[in-house]
Design an enzyme around this catalytic site. Structure first.
Site, mmCIF file in Angstrom:
data_model
loop_
_atom_site.group_PDB
_atom_site.id
_atom_site.type_symbol
_atom_site.label_atom_id
_atom_site.label_comp_id
_atom_site.label_asym_id
_atom_site.label_seq_id
_atom_site.Cartn_x
_atom_site.Cartn_y
_atom_site.Cartn_z
ATOM 1 N N SER A 117 31.133 107.045 4.028
ATOM 2 C CA SER A 117 30.401 105.769 4.073
ATOM 3 C C SER A 117 31.071 104.880 5.111
ATOM 4 C CB SER A 117 30.477 105.086 2.710
ATOM 5 O OG SER A 117 30.101 103.725 2.821
ATOM 6 N N TYR A 136 34.500 102.133 -5.311
ATOM 7 C CA TYR A 136 33.726 102.903 -4.324
ATOM 8 C C TYR A 136 34.494 102.986 -2.992
ATOM 9 C CZ TYR A 136 29.636 104.254 -1.526
ATOM 10 O OH TYR A 136 28.759 104.904 -0.689
#
Ligand code: BGC
Length: 263
Positions: free
Chosen positions: A151, A164
């Site tokens: 990401s 995350y």
């Protein structure tokens, strides 16, 4: 290279895509199959979406198999790799560590359970799958490639998402480290770092025009990405076209990581 060769750049490769029933995993499975790979469509939840991906691949003349497994469990991972080797007649030579989850919890409200769930799926899963993948390939003395779906948040801190971001920051150094370890075995390891992509994980953004406009302002390219735009990068990284690429992350984010907030 001739167009025909490029079109089938993963001919007869044996691929496992985790979290492949929806979003980027789904688009990636369809893409890999289109360029010749046999694909194990891994999923955790309900059968219907994974079966649909498999049906689409088969209808187009490809080979695919849906395998349910929770990639954060060692036993499930062993079964996933065994099912793949059985179905396609040898160990997988392409692993896409795509499965991932996220939830918003500022640190002050972040429960251990929330932290653990995200780390289990986003980081322990790729570890277990990469280890199973590499062990089988090294035993067979065969080359291969791992593509991790990371990401932009392996770089960009994101308030509300410490768990995350920790998982994706961890994935960055996991990628680099195992790339060094596996290079002598001819196994390349790379990551793709998507920005904001139109997938179920971003349903809230997709459904809320104001929030979406806010996010799109942070993207130099001015729009969210499509799952197929990530799938294209994954297919390239997985192919021999990327034969000298290992240990690194390819950002596919419309420029999001280029600090557009600074004017
Ligand atoms: C997250 C998305 C988010 C994007 C950009 C991704 O890793 O899954 O929810 O929109 O990063 O912030």
């Amino acid at each position: 290279m001739a167009g025909g060769t490029l079109r089938m750049m993963l001919q007869d490769r044996r691929a496992i895509v985790t979290g492949a029933a929806t979003g980027i995993g789904r688009a990636t499975s369809l893409r890999l199959a289109r360029v010749g790979a046999h694909v194990v469509v891994n999923y955790r939840g309900s059968d219907a979406e994974a079966d649909d991906v498999v049906a689409q691949i088969r209808d187009a003349g490809g080979q695919a198999l849906a395998v349910q497994a929770d990639i954060s469990r060692e036993g499930d991972v062993a079964e996933l790799f065994a099912a793949s080797a059985d179905a396609f007649g040898g160990p997988a030579d392409l692993l896409v560590n795509n499965a991932g989850i996220e939830s918003r919890h500022p640190l002050l409200e972040l429960e251990l359970d929330d932290w653990q769930q995200v780390l289990d799926v986003n980081l322990t899963g790729p570890f277990l799958c990469s280890r199973a993948f590499a062990r089988a390939l090294v035993a067979a003395d065969a080359p291969g490639a791992i593509v991790n779906v990371s990401s932009v948040h392996e770089e960009i801190p994101w308030p509300g998402f410490a768990h995350y971001c920790a998982s994706k920051g961890g994935m960055k150094l996991f990628t680099g480290t195992i790339a060094r370890e596996l290079a002598p075995h001819r196994i390349r390891v790379t990551s793709v770092a998507p920005g904001a992509i139109r997938t179920p994980i971003n349903q809230e953004l997709i459904d809320d025009p104001d929030k979406r406009a806010d996010v799109e302002r942070q993207i130099p390219w001015g729009r969210m990405g499509e799952p197929e735009e990530i799938a294209a990068a994954i297919a390239w990284l997985a192919s021999d076209e990327a034969s000298y690429v290992t240990g690194t992350t390819l950002f596919v984010d419309g420029g999001m990581t280029q600090y557009p907030g600074v004017t």
